[in-house]
Design a protein around this motif. Structure first.
Motif, mmCIF file in Angstrom:
data_model
loop_
_atom_site.group_PDB
_atom_site.id
_atom_site.type_symbol
_atom_site.label_atom_id
_atom_site.label_comp_id
_atom_site.label_asym_id
_atom_site.label_seq_id
_atom_site.Cartn_x
_atom_site.Cartn_y
_atom_site.Cartn_z
ATOM 1 N N HIS A 20 -13.208 41.834 -11.115
ATOM 2 C CA HIS A 20 -14.476 41.601 -11.225
ATOM 3 C C HIS A 20 -15.253 42.732 -12.205
ATOM 4 O O HIS A 20 -16.343 42.217 -12.822
ATOM 5 C CB HIS A 20 -15.494 41.591 -9.868
ATOM 6 N N ASP A 21 -14.984 43.951 -12.104
ATOM 7 C CA ASP A 21 -15.500 44.923 -12.912
ATOM 8 C C ASP A 21 -14.573 45.884 -13.397
ATOM 9 O O ASP A 21 -13.545 46.331 -12.673
ATOM 10 C CB ASP A 21 -16.444 45.740 -12.151
ATOM 11 N N ASP A 261 -13.910 35.351 -24.968
ATOM 12 C CA ASP A 261 -14.257 35.655 -23.635
ATOM 13 C C ASP A 261 -15.634 36.212 -23.083
ATOM 14 O O ASP A 261 -15.860 36.466 -22.144
ATOM 15 C CB ASP A 261 -13.048 36.152 -22.960
ATOM 16 N N ARG A 285 -20.179 41.200 -20.746
ATOM 17 C CA ARG A 285 -20.045 40.030 -19.329
ATOM 18 C C ARG A 285 -19.096 38.712 -19.893
ATOM 19 O O ARG A 285 -19.246 38.362 -20.948
ATOM 20 C CB ARG A 285 -21.469 39.641 -19.152
ATOM 21 N N CYS A 287 -16.615 35.423 -19.321
ATOM 22 C CA CYS A 287 -16.858 33.989 -18.776
ATOM 23 C C CYS A 287 -15.892 34.186 -17.390
ATOM 24 O O CYS A 287 -14.801 34.931 -17.477
ATOM 25 C CB CYS A 287 -16.387 33.007 -19.603
ATOM 26 N N GLU A 288 -15.930 33.022 -16.631
ATOM 27 C CA GLU A 288 -15.427 33.159 -15.284
ATOM 28 C C GLU A 288 -13.904 32.834 -15.596
ATOM 29 O O GLU A 288 -13.924 31.928 -16.551
ATOM 30 C CB GLU A 288 -15.852 31.916 -14.326
ATOM 31 N N GLY A 289 -12.855 33.687 -14.978
ATOM 32 C CA GLY A 289 -11.637 33.438 -15.067
ATOM 33 C C GLY A 289 -11.055 34.056 -16.376
ATOM 34 O O GLY A 289 -9.818 34.177 -16.486
ATOM 35 N N SER A 292 -9.776 40.612 -17.886
ATOM 36 C CA SER A 292 -10.677 41.463 -18.339
ATOM 37 C C SER A 292 -10.034 42.487 -19.127
ATOM 38 O O SER A 292 -10.361 42.963 -20.220
ATOM 39 C CB SER A 292 -11.264 42.140 -17.282
ATOM 40 N N GLU A 317 -17.478 42.893 -17.106
ATOM 41 C CA GLU A 317 -18.458 42.433 -15.892
ATOM 42 C C GLU A 317 -18.329 40.962 -15.869
ATOM 43 O O GLU A 317 -18.096 40.272 -16.918
ATOM 44 C CB GLU A 317 -20.038 42.974 -15.966
ATOM 45 N N PHE A 318 -18.516 40.360 -14.582
ATOM 46 C CA PHE A 318 -18.346 38.824 -14.603
ATOM 47 C C PHE A 318 -20.051 38.421 -14.100
ATOM 48 O O PHE A 318 -20.732 38.074 -14.888
ATOM 49 C CB PHE A 318 -17.436 38.458 -13.653
ATOM 50 N N GLU A 319 -20.342 38.265 -12.925
ATOM 51 C CA GLU A 319 -21.549 37.857 -12.306
ATOM 52 C C GLU A 319 -22.767 38.634 -12.575
ATOM 53 O O GLU A 319 -23.710 38.358 -13.066
ATOM 54 C CB GLU A 319 -21.348 37.276 -10.928
ATOM 55 N N ARG A 329 -29.895 40.334 -15.565
ATOM 56 C CA ARG A 329 -29.024 39.116 -16.170
ATOM 57 C C ARG A 329 -30.073 38.538 -17.127
ATOM 58 O O ARG A 329 -31.001 38.297 -16.837
ATOM 59 C CB ARG A 329 -28.693 38.410 -15.012
#
Length: 330
Positions: A20-21, A261, A285, A287-289, A292, A317-319, A329
């Motif tokens: 996630h991070d 990505d 940031r 994209c999902e999946g 990293s 980062e993700f979300e 955001r």
């Protein structure tokens, strides 16, 4: 929790929950790790020391010649050479300090000392120019006799000495602000010698002594222009200004376009430790999946290939941005 770097902060690796991070501290293939304490070449030091010896030695000769010839141009140039000798000594000391290894209180080492020396040299040059102009005004109001022949002989010897010193310094690293600042000092001396030589010729041919302070002022104005340039550039580095060749908006757009990505780039900070060592920190940031590690590696590679940045810290980062208070955001 990961956090954002500000321009004065030392970038280190950090991270939080896996996947996630993720933050990576990257160096391009050409990076020499000077900030980790590995010594830079001593060529610059050697050149500064040679220029210092030449400048300090001839300064005594020119001061004596200016006194006996009653020439403001020679005396002004001798005074200029005195400050130059001190400036070259400071530059040499700064170059030596820049090779000292990093420590717990100075994570980037002492590389910035060279920029500080260049800034100090610029200030000293401006002060010297002001003093010469004031003295020249007095000489124009009350002209004094000048021994043109002696003035030309001393100026010719000074020209040779300054050419040697200038050639030595110009043969070094053109991207080194410290060497450039020192070379500008010597260039001022060189111009002063040319001005004194020309003034002596005019005095011998016509007896018109006001040419001595007039040429002193003209040479001083040329020195002032160069001093302002080095002062402005070194000051920009000291206040953590962004490198001229790096536009943060263009850099962000290039990353989003060049790394599939990455969907957003923010918290971009670009500055320089020295003019030839740009540093960047940013949040990316993904994209999902996305992987990293691969995404961060791709960003660091792009920064090196497209922008010549060999020292970068990328926060993946993700979300949610790790610093939600300053990076809402988009």
């Amino acid at each position: 929790m990961p956090h954002d770097h500000t321009p004065g902060e030392t970038p280190h690796q950090h991270g939080s929950e896996a996947g996630h991070d993720h933050a990576a501290h990257g160096h391009g293939p050409g990076h020499a790790h000077h900030h980790h304490g590995m010594p830079e070449g001593t060529d610059g030091e050697r050149r500064l020391l040679i220029a210092l010896a030449v400048t300090a030695g001839f300064m005594l000769v020119e001061a004596a010649g200016g006194w006996f010839a009653n020439s403001l141009a020679l005396l002004a140039d001798a005074g200029h050479m005195l400050t130059d000798a001190a400036a070259l000594g400071l530059a040499w000391l700064a170059a030596r300090m820049a090779r000292r290894p990093r420590d717990a209180r100075r994570s980037y080492g002492y590389g910035r000392v060279q920029v500080l020396a260049a800034f100090a040299n610029g200030i000293v040059l401006i002060a010297v120019v002001a003093a010469i102009v004031v003295e020249a005004a007095g000489r124009l109001a009350d002209p004094a006799p000048v021994a043109g022949g002696l003035m030309m002989a001393v100026a010719a010897a000074g020209l040779v000495a300054n050419l040697v010193a200038f050639r030595v310094l110009r043969g070094g690293d053109r991207g080194n602000l410290n060497l450039r600042g020192a070379a500008l000092h010597v260039m001022g001396d060189l111009l002063g010698s040319i001005g004194a030589l020309a003034a002596g010729a005019v005095i011998l041919a016509t007896g018109w002594t006001p040419i001595d302070p007039i040429l002193s002022v003209l040479v001083s104005l040329l020195v002032l222009r160069s001093a302002w340039s080095i002062l402005r550039e070194s000051g920009h580095v000291l206040v953590e200004g962004s490198p001229d060749r790096i536009d943060e908006a263009a850099l962000s757009a290039a990353i989003v376009a060049g790394v599939p990505d990455v969907v957003d780039v923010h918290h971009v900070h670009a500055w320089t430790l020295t003019p030839d060592r740009p540093i960047v920190t940013l949040h990316a940031r993904l994209c999902e999946g996305a992987d990293s590690d691969q995404a961060v590696a791709a960003v660091i590679r792009l920064l090196h290939e497209r922008f010549g940045i060999d020292h970068a810290t990328v926060q993946a980062e993700f979300e949610v941005c790790a610093d939600v208070t300053t990076a809402p955001r988009h």
